[in-house]
Enzyme design. Structure first.
Site, short mmCIF file in Angstrom:
data_model
loop_
_atom_site.label_atom_id
_atom_site.label_comp_id
_atom_site.label_asym_id
_atom_site.label_seq_id
_atom_site.Cartn_x
_atom_site.Cartn_y
_atom_site.Cartn_z
N GLU A 78 82.48 34.72 112.70
CA GLU A 78 82.42 36.05 112.10
C GLU A 78 81.19 36.84 112.56
O GLU A 78 80.84 37.85 111.95
CB GLU A 78 82.41 35.95 110.57
CG GLU A 78 83.68 35.39 109.96
CD GLU A 78 84.89 36.31 110.12
OE1 GLU A 78 84.78 37.35 110.81
OE2 GLU A 78 85.94 35.96 109.58
N HIS A 96 78.97 36.27 103.31
CA HIS A 96 80.44 36.34 103.40
C HIS A 96 81.01 35.06 102.80
O HIS A 96 80.59 33.96 103.16
CB HIS A 96 80.87 36.47 104.85
CG HIS A 96 82.33 36.22 105.09
ND1 HIS A 96 83.33 36.87 104.39
CD2 HIS A 96 82.97 35.38 105.94
CE1 HIS A 96 84.51 36.46 104.81
NE2 HIS A 96 84.32 35.55 105.74
N HIS A 98 84.68 33.01 100.82
CA HIS A 98 86.11 32.97 100.53
C HIS A 98 86.30 32.63 99.04
O HIS A 98 87.16 31.83 98.69
CB HIS A 98 86.81 31.92 101.39
CG HIS A 98 86.79 32.23 102.85
ND1 HIS A 98 87.38 31.41 103.80
CD2 HIS A 98 86.26 33.27 103.55
CE1 HIS A 98 87.21 31.92 105.01
NE2 HIS A 98 86.52 33.05 104.88
N TYR A 117 81.01 47.84 84.43
CA TYR A 117 80.06 48.76 85.04
C TYR A 117 79.21 48.14 86.14
O TYR A 117 78.56 48.85 86.92
CB TYR A 117 79.15 49.37 83.98
CG TYR A 117 78.23 48.41 83.28
CD1 TYR A 117 77.06 47.97 83.88
CD2 TYR A 117 78.52 47.94 82.00
CE1 TYR A 117 76.20 47.10 83.26
CE2 TYR A 117 77.67 47.07 81.36
CZ TYR A 117 76.51 46.65 81.98
OH TYR A 117 75.67 45.78 81.34
N HIS A 158 91.43 37.26 102.57
CA HIS A 158 90.34 36.62 103.31
C HIS A 158 89.16 36.28 102.40
O HIS A 158 88.83 35.11 102.25
CB HIS A 158 89.91 37.57 104.44
CG HIS A 158 88.93 36.98 105.39
ND1 HIS A 158 88.78 37.43 106.68
CD2 HIS A 158 88.00 35.99 105.26
CE1 HIS A 158 87.85 36.73 107.31
NE2 HIS A 158 87.34 35.86 106.46
N TYR A 213 67.66 49.84 88.42
CA TYR A 213 67.58 48.61 87.64
C TYR A 213 66.67 47.59 88.33
O TYR A 213 66.83 47.30 89.51
CB TYR A 213 68.98 48.01 87.47
CG TYR A 213 68.99 46.78 86.58
CD1 TYR A 213 68.90 46.89 85.20
CD2 TYR A 213 69.11 45.51 87.14
CE1 TYR A 213 68.92 45.76 84.39
CE2 TYR A 213 69.13 44.38 86.34
CZ TYR A 213 69.03 44.51 84.98
OH TYR A 213 69.06 43.40 84.17
#
Length: 217
Positions: A78, A96, A98, A117, A158, A213
């Protein structure tokens, strides 16, 4: 020498975050990848090797065009996805996964319904990028479209992709995204009931408030 030391420190942080994704159930086996940027260098997990087998000597580093700079292992498949995000955004780190619930949601909707939220922490409603073959330039292009104005997206059939100013922030966004997907799937599964959702105005106000925040005054 200093640059190489910085890369190796970054690798230690990347590896720790990658191991965290497996320990906390966001990744199974080698099904995800993690990277961080150190200047014009991208330090990334390698392809096809479980994280618990990697050591400090297994660092993989490339430039922003994907040319190898350090390490003998092949970078994650990737890599085009990671590099596209670094070139197009101010990302300093990418996670990333799965993750189960997020991947399930990616097969059901074009945008994660506004169930909470905390979507504001990712810039607003989380979009689903159209499906494309993993590791392809097409997937990278779809992800960039879904990330417009956002710091995270779902990838159809994915998984997830989030980025941040640090590995901790990128990881936290991944975990929050998986949590939101789980909440929506859980609420949606109650027979005869439909979950209430935030209005676009409510979501926008939360997004604005979340921008500050945790910031120090």
């Amino acid at each position: 020498m200093r640059e190489t030391e910085q890369i190796r420190r970054t690798w230690a942080d990347v590896l720790a975050t990658a191991r965290r994704t497996t320990a906390e159930g966001l990744v199974v086996g080698t099904s995800g990848n993690v990277s961080a940027r150190a200047g014009d260098v991208v330090v990334v997990t390698p392809s096809g090797i479980p994280y618990d087998r990697l050591t400090a000597r297994d660092v993989v580093a490339v430039d922003l065009e994907g040319r190898p700079l350090l390490g003998d292992l092949a970078p994650t498949s990737e890599l085009p996805l990671h590099l596209a995000v670094y070139r197009a955004t101010d990302a300093a780190a990418i996670v990333h996964t799965h993750a189960v619930h997020a991947t399930a949601v990616s097969t059901l909707v074009d945008e994660l319904p506004l169930i909470h939220y905390v979507a504001g922490a990712l810039g607003g409603p989380v979009r689903v990028a159209p499906y494309a073959l993993y590791g392809s330039d097409e997937l990278a292009a779809h992800a960039l479209e879904a990330l417009a104005g956002r710091t995270g997206c779902l990838l159809r059939n994915h998984g997830t992709l989030t980025y941040g100013a640090s590995l901790d922030q990128a990881y936290d966004r991944t975990a929050q995204l998986e949590w939101m997907c789980r909440v929506w799937l859980t609420a949606s599964s109650v027979p005869g009931r439909a979950p209430t959702l935030l209005s676009p105005d409510q979501a926008a106000r939360a997004t604005e408030k979340l921008r500050g925040y945790g910031a120090r005054g």
